[in-house]
Design a protein around this motif. Sequence first.
Motif, PDB file in Angstrom:
ATOM      1  N   PHE A   1       3.977  10.973   3.404  1.00 49.88           N
ATOM      2  CA  PHE A   1       4.955  11.514   4.351  1.00 49.88           C
ATOM      3  C   PHE A   1       5.845  10.440   4.984  1.00 49.88           C
ATOM      4  O   PHE A   1       7.008  10.698   5.266  1.00 49.88           O
ATOM      5  CB  PHE A   1       4.248  12.314   5.445  1.00 49.88           C
ATOM      6  CG  PHE A   1       3.519  13.505   4.892  1.00 49.88           C
ATOM      7  CD1 PHE A   1       4.203  14.610   4.427  1.00 49.88           C
ATOM      8  CD2 PHE A   1       2.136  13.498   4.808  1.00 49.88           C
ATOM      9  CE1 PHE A   1       3.538  15.698   3.902  1.00 49.88           C
ATOM     10  CE2 PHE A   1       1.454  14.582   4.287  1.00 49.88           C
ATOM     11  CZ  PHE A   1       2.160  15.694   3.822  1.00 49.88           C
ATOM     12  N   THR A   2       5.304   9.241   5.203  1.00 48.53           N
ATOM     13  CA  THR A   2       6.087   8.205   5.889  1.00 48.53           C
ATOM     14  C   THR A   2       6.793   7.253   4.934  1.00 48.53           C
ATOM     15  O   THR A   2       7.766   6.622   5.312  1.00 48.53           O
ATOM     16  CB  THR A   2       5.191   7.362   6.818  1.00 48.53           C
ATOM     17  OG1 THR A   2       4.242   6.641   6.019  1.00 48.53           O
ATOM     18  CG2 THR A   2       4.489   8.231   7.844  1.00 48.53           C
TER      19      THR A   2
ATOM     20  N   CYS B   1       5.451  -1.576  -1.699  1.00 49.66           N
ATOM     21  CA  CYS B   1       6.719  -1.198  -1.064  1.00 49.66           C
ATOM     22  C   CYS B   1       7.842  -1.017  -2.078  1.00 49.66           C
ATOM     23  O   CYS B   1       8.752  -0.212  -1.864  1.00 49.66           O
ATOM     24  CB  CYS B   1       7.130  -2.240  -0.026  1.00 49.66           C
ATOM     25  SG  CYS B   1       6.183  -2.132   1.503  1.00 49.66           S
ATOM     26  N   LYS B   2       7.778  -1.733  -3.169  1.00 49.37           N
ATOM     27  CA  LYS B   2       8.821  -1.609  -4.191  1.00 49.37           C
ATOM     28  C   LYS B   2       8.860  -0.209  -4.789  1.00 49.37           C
ATOM     29  O   LYS B   2       9.869   0.199  -5.341  1.00 49.37           O
ATOM     30  CB  LYS B   2       8.603  -2.648  -5.296  1.00 49.37           C
ATOM     31  CG  LYS B   2       8.862  -4.069  -4.837  1.00 49.37           C
ATOM     32  CD  LYS B   2       8.523  -5.063  -5.937  1.00 49.37           C
ATOM     33  CE  LYS B   2       8.639  -6.491  -5.439  1.00 49.37           C
ATOM     34  NZ  LYS B   2       8.214  -7.472  -6.453  1.00 49.37           N
ATOM     35  N   THR B   3       7.768   0.546  -4.661  1.00 50.45           N
ATOM     36  CA  THR B   3       7.723   1.907  -5.199  1.00 50.45           C
ATOM     37  C   THR B   3       7.977   2.966  -4.129  1.00 50.45           C
ATOM     38  O   THR B   3       8.001   4.147  -4.431  1.00 50.45           O
ATOM     39  CB  THR B   3       6.352   2.184  -5.853  1.00 50.45           C
ATOM     40  OG1 THR B   3       5.342   2.165  -4.841  1.00 50.45           O
ATOM     41  CG2 THR B   3       6.043   1.168  -6.933  1.00 50.45           C
ATOM     42  N   SER B   4       8.158   2.544  -2.894  1.00 50.90           N
ATOM     43  CA  SER B   4       8.343   3.472  -1.780  1.00 50.90           C
ATOM     44  C   SER B   4       9.737   4.074  -1.782  1.00 50.90           C
ATOM     45  O   SER B   4      10.707   3.455  -2.216  1.00 50.90           O
ATOM     46  CB  SER B   4       8.114   2.744  -0.449  1.00 50.90           C
ATOM     47  OG  SER B   4       8.456   3.578   0.636  1.00 50.90           O
TER      48      SER B   4
END
Length: 115
Positions: free
Chosen positions: A49-50, A80-83
């Motif tokens: 969700f975030t 984070c690279k996949t966020s």
Amino acid sequence: CCNASFAKAKCLAAEPLPDDNKNPTPAPVPITPGPTYLPTQITYYVELFTGICVDTTDVPMPHHVASNTTKQFSNYRDCCKTSFRKEECFAEGPATTEPTSSPTEDVATNPSYLP
């Protein structure tokens, strides 16, 4: 013992045979499970969700991540690279331990209380 009983015949009939006490059956030893150890490596995943990466020591891994190893990362930055919110994810992450090209200008004058 049975001689003092008011029902001596019944007591003698219930008395164990002498051979029964020679090889008693040992009581079963309960099996104690060993301790469960937590993994020593931190695994990160993108919180649904975030969009921020969280580690499994803080937030239990949901089943849709646990069953898909491509959504699990040992490095926060790789996670984070996949966020879908990369910038916010990088900003929220742990401080990097990589050295900077120049010294920090702001030096703290108060002692640190963090471990």
